[in-house]
Structures are given as structure tokens and as C-alpha cells.
Design an enzyme around this catalytic site. Structure first.
Site, mmCIF file in Angstrom:
data_model
loop_
_atom_site.group_PDB
_atom_site.id
_atom_site.type_symbol
_atom_site.label_atom_id
_atom_site.label_comp_id
_atom_site.label_asym_id
_atom_site.label_seq_id
_atom_site.Cartn_x
_atom_site.Cartn_y
_atom_site.Cartn_z
ATOM 1 N N GLY A 213 15.363 -22.226 -70.331
ATOM 2 C CA GLY A 213 16.307 -22.288 -71.446
ATOM 3 C C GLY A 213 15.565 -22.366 -72.767
ATOM 4 O O GLY A 213 14.463 -21.826 -72.905
ATOM 5 N N GLU A 236 10.419 -22.988 -68.619
ATOM 6 C CA GLU A 236 10.345 -21.556 -68.930
ATOM 7 C C GLU A 236 11.229 -21.374 -70.156
ATOM 8 O O GLU A 236 12.447 -21.425 -70.054
ATOM 9 C CB GLU A 236 10.913 -20.796 -67.715
ATOM 10 N N CYS A 270 14.810 -13.218 -72.203
ATOM 11 C CA CYS A 270 13.672 -13.976 -72.759
ATOM 12 C C CYS A 270 12.582 -13.008 -73.159
ATOM 13 O O CYS A 270 11.770 -13.299 -74.023
ATOM 14 C CB CYS A 270 13.079 -14.915 -71.723
HETATM 15 C C1 UN1 Z 1 14.733 -13.662 -68.666
HETATM 16 O O1 UN1 Z 1 15.213 -13.059 -69.603
HETATM 17 O O2 UN1 Z 1 14.704 -14.902 -68.656
HETATM 18 O O3 UN1 Z 1 11.393 -9.122 -67.118
HETATM 19 C C2 UN1 Z 1 14.251 -13.020 -67.440
HETATM 20 C C3 UN1 Z 1 12.603 -8.993 -67.273
HETATM 21 C C4 UN1 Z 1 13.527 -9.482 -66.188
HETATM 22 C C5 UN1 Z 1 13.651 -10.973 -66.225
HETATM 23 C C6 UN1 Z 1 13.959 -11.555 -67.567
HETATM 24 N N1 UN1 Z 1 13.013 -9.069 -64.908
HETATM 25 O O4 UN1 Z 1 13.067 -8.487 -68.263
#
Ligand code: UN1
Length: 485
Positions: A213, A236, A270
Site C-alpha cells: 500500500g 511493498e 505501483c
Molecule cells: C502493483 O501495481 O502493485 O508488474 C503490481 C506489473 C504487475 C504487477 C503490479 N505484474 O505491472
């Protein structure tokens, strides 16, 4: 959305009047019950052999695969992802099941020679007990799978508190675990907001906390867990991911990559591409190409196959994104395309924000330093590879980065010198595969990685074992030395 009682509703971000489900807010006593159930089930689960645990995870993967279409539709309705990306979210969990199932027959430790004759050393994993998990809404099936599958393989029980914005997806994932035959009580869900997550974090029966988060919440989780702990805490957190574009890059490839990286999942990964670190020789041409394509992206109902970009998750997110773009504009940056919320026919009240490109920022600009978590790409011009790498690294976060170039030496130098957990060459910053470790440096986390070869670390303790078959007392560091000199 709470209704003032102890229940809350999750809604479709494209049409907030559409309720996906109602969920009970877990009280502290519900968290106690869930942890107690997990602890009781874990005692037996820890006795199951690792390959047998792996077979259970393979069975969950098979159930997920059977239900892929229905789960993807649910992800789309509850998290607002366009259907193909929602399918990718579910596929990531299916892939994770296959990988973790395979890990059940892979090495479980290492064997070491010992200093003394007739003695060997080896390591093995042991469970931590009950793991508390707090997961976000943006990968509401994949991220629970990154945590739950390795935790189960390592012999743990689980209590998961998913985001209040995607509770139905987590319930559907856990239902797949139960339908595949996971032992009663081993995997539990508690719903709610910060209080439920807080109660889980500090619960004395929870030995490890795995959180994905924001940075502020991650800090609070870690501090609270350590206050009552110590506990194992894996974090994370955010990203401010950059794509470098050198003048020798294939610009057509860059355009496709940047559109997917920045505006895919409405910029709410993320790993989303948030900074375009582009050489000034090609910046003008590239921004024009990108702006023309961004303006044509179709915003709409994520369930419709013609939609390119779905909504952002909710109104507060929309307001945050809009205010960040307004601030960028007030600070003198140019909004090349987008920059505003958009209304979409048939999606009343939907939280849509136009794909946006911001130009004119410097490394120190607010928009260049802070995570937006929305479809906003900020352009930073550079004049050399060194300048590009320095710009990428001048950032609080260190999740993902990429470089587009046809110069293999430059690409490998960037791979070496960029301070992130993930680097791509000639590909955007999104799209990690589950058999490589996932995570980042600096404010992105606290050193753990999810998935891949390191995915079990946060869910297992390492035990070092020495076996002396000499029949004598051997004193390490002493008997194999001639003197104390
Ligand atoms: C996330 O946004 O927390 O690498 C995970 C990626 C995806 C996972 C993203 N497989 O864009």
C-alpha cells in the site's frame, strides 16, 4: 462507502450507484476469532509435507483457471480495470499457483561443508505461524496470490484484510482456495478499514505482517508491529517509475510502451510509468506523437471491449489526481493533453480522468517527485545517459524503471546504475512476471521481495541444522586450529 452501521458497500468505480457487495466491518473480536482459527488450522497444516501443500496450491490454481472469466469480470466491476487487464490480474494468480506449486518440489535450503570432519550443515525453512496480510485494491486477485500461496507453501495460516475498495475480489479468491479444499480455518478474510488492519497488525497471534500500500500507512503498520513485536514486517510501497528514452530508440516502440506503461490500468499500478525521461533531441517529436495517441484513447465502461482506459478507483482519487495536475499547471508546467476529469455516457458519477501529459517539469517539481497513482505522465528532458540515470535515481522511490535505446552498452550501463528493484530494456515499467522477484529500493519497501525466488522469505524462518556423525565432541573454531595464536 459506509452506511453508518457496521457494514459497508463496495461499488463499481465506473458507476458508483452500482453496488458490488456489502461487507461487515470486522471488530477486534472478529480479528481475534480469525487469528484463532488460522492458528488452530496452522498446527495441522505445518505437519503436511511440502509437496502435499504444493498440490493444494496447484488445485487452487486449477479452480482459478476454471473461473478466470467470472473473476475477471468481478475485478473489472469492482476495481474498474478494463476486461483484458482484469484477466491479466487473474492470470497472474494462476501463474503464481503454478510457480509456487513447483517450489514445493524445489530445494528447501542449502547444504554446507563443515569445518570439522564427519559433520555437515544444512538449512531448512520453517513456518512463521499466522501471517496477517493487508492488500490493496489495484491487483485484488494477483497480490493476495503473491502473499497467500507462498505463505501456505511455507506452512502458515493466513488472515487477510483486503482494501475496503475491492473486498468482493478477495472473497472470491479465498472462496477459490476453500473450494479447492484448503483446510477449514487456514485462510481467513477480515473486512474493514484502518481499524481492522490495525487490529490484525498488532495481534499477538500474528507473527508476520505483509503489507502492500502507501508509504504513510506502511510506516504506521511497521511501527505498530514493532511496538508490540518484534514481528516480521514486509512492506511493498509506492513508486515513481521512470522510462528513459535515448535518441537512438525506436520511437514507435516507445509510443506503444509509454501509452501502456502510463495509461494502462489508468496509471494505477505501483509500477506505472510516471516519468518520461527523454533526450532533448527527440523530446518534441515524441511528446507530439504521444499526445496525439493519448487524446484518442477511449475512456469508458471497463467491461466494454472498446474501452482503452477505465475509471480511477474512486472520487477521492480523482480529486487527488486533479489537484496534483492543477498544482503542476500553477507551477508553470504545460498540460499537453488531458488534465481534467471526464464524463462518460452511461457511467454516471464514474471517476474518469483523461490521460494526461505534463511538460516543462524539472526534477524538483512536485509532479515529478510524488506518486500520482493515476493516468498522468510527466516529461523530464535530459541531455545524456548520465543525466538520464541521475534523473531516474533522484527520487524517493525505487520500484521500476526502463530504458529505450538501441545501444547495448548504454542499456547495460543503465541496468547496472539505476537504483530500482526492477529494470526493463525496451519495454515499459509495468508487466513483471511472477517468477522473478518483485519489489524495490528506497521508500518502495524494506528489502523484501515478493514472488520469484525470494517470495518465500517473508513467510518462513530459516533454520540452520548441524549433524555431527563423528561420535566425538568437535569444538568449531577451536579443535581445527593448532593454537590460540
Ligand atoms: C502493483 O501495481 O502493485 O508488474 C503490481 C506489473 C504487475 C504487477 C503490479 N505484474 O505491472
Amino acid at each position: 462507502m459506509t452506511d453508518g452501521t457496521d457494514r459497508f458497500a463496495s461499488t463499481n468505480p465506473a458507476r458508483p450507484a452500482e453496488v458490488v457487495g456489502h461487507f461487515a466491518v470486522a471488530r477486534a473480536t472478529d480479528v481475534d476469532t480469525a487469528v484463532a482459527r488460522a492458528a488452530a488450522a496452522q498446527r495441522d497444516w505445518a505437519k503436511v509435507t511440502v509437496p502435499a501443500r504444493a498440490e493444494m496450491i496447484a488445485a487452487i490454481g486449477a479452480v482459478l483457471a476454471q473461473r478466470k472469466a467470472a473473476l475477471a469480470e468481478l475485478v473489472s466491476r469492482e476495481a474498474g480495470k478494463i476486461l483484458v487487464e482484469a484477466g491479466g490480474d487473474v492470470q497472474e494468480a494462476i501463474d503464481m499457483a503454478a510457480y509456487i506449486a513447483g517450489q514445493g518440489r524445489a530445494a528447501w535450503g542449502t547444504v554446507h561443508p563443515c569445518e570439522m570432519p564427519s559433520k555437515i550443515g544444512f538449512t531448512m525453512r520453517q513456518p512463521v505461524g499466522v501471517v496477517g496480510m493487508i492488500t490493496p485494491w489495484n491487483f485484488p486477485v494477483a497480490i493476495p496470490s503473491w502473499k497467500i500461496f507462498p505463505a501456505l507453501l511455507a506452512g502458515n495460516g493466513v488472515v487477510i484484510k483486503p482494501s475496503e475498495l475491492a473486498p468482493a475480489c478477495c472473497d472470491a479468491f479465498v472462496q477459490a482456495c476453500i473450494d479447492a479444499g484448503v483446510p477449514e480455518g487456514l485462510v481467513n478474510v477480515v473486512h474493514g478499514f484502518g481499524d481492522a488492519g490495525g487490529a490484525l497488525t498488532v495481534h499477538p497471534g500474528v507473527r508476520a505482517v505483509s503489507f502492500t500500500g502507501s508509504v504513510p500507512t506502511g510506516r504506521r503498520v511497521a511501527a505498530a508491529a514493532m511496538e508490540v513485536g518484534p514481528k516480521l514486517v514486509s512492506l511493498e510501497l509506492g513508486g515513481k517509475n521512470a522510462m528513459i528514452v535515448m535518441p537512438d530508440a525506436d520511437l514507435d516502440l516507445v509510443v506503444e510502451g509509454a501509452l501502456f506503461g502510463a495509461f494502462g490500468t489508468s496509471g494505477q499500478r505501483c509500477t506505472s510509468t510516471s516519468r518520461l525521461v527523454v533526450h532533448r533531441d527527440v523530446a518534441g517529436e515524441l511528446v507530439d506523437l504521444l499526445a496525439a495517441r493519448a487524446a484518442k484513447l477511449v475512456l469508458g465502461d471497463p467491461l466494454s471491449p472498446s474501452t482503452d482506459v477505465g475509471p480511477v478507483i474512486d472520487r477521492p482519487s480523482l480529486d487527488r489526481i486533479a489537484s496534483m495536475v492543477e498544482r503542476a499547471s500553477a507551477e508553470g508546467n504545460e498540460i499537453v493533453v488531458g488534465g481534467e476529469p471526464v464524463t462518460v455516457d452511461g457511467c454516471d458519477g464514474g471517476a474518469f480522468f483523461a490521460p494526461t501529459i505534463v511538460r516543462g517539469a524539472t526534477r524538483s517539481s512536485y509532479i515529478a517527485r510524488n506518486e500520482v497513482f493515476g493516468p498522468v505522465l510527466t516529461v523530464l528532458e535530459i541531455g545524456s545517459l548520465d543525466d538520464a540515470i541521475d534523473t531516474v535515481n533522484d527520487c524517493d522511490y525505487g520500484l521500476s524503471a526502463s530504458i529505450y535505446t538501441s545501444d547495448v552498452n548504454g542499456a547495460l550501463r543503465a541496468v547496472h546504475e539505476i537504483d530500482t528493484g526492477i529494470v526493463y530494456v525496451n519495454a515499459p515499467t509495468i508487466g513483471a512476471e511472477i517468477h522473478l522477484p518483485f519489489g524495490g529500493t528506497k521508500f518502495t519497501g524494506n528489502g523484501y521481495r515478493e514472488a520469484g525466488s525470494r517470495g518465500l522469505e517473508q513467510f518462513s524462518e530459516t533454520k540452520s541444522v548441524y549433524i555431527d556423525y563423528s561420535g566425538k565432541l568437535h569444538k568449531a573454531q577451536i579443535d581445527n586450529r593448532e593454537s590460540i595464536a
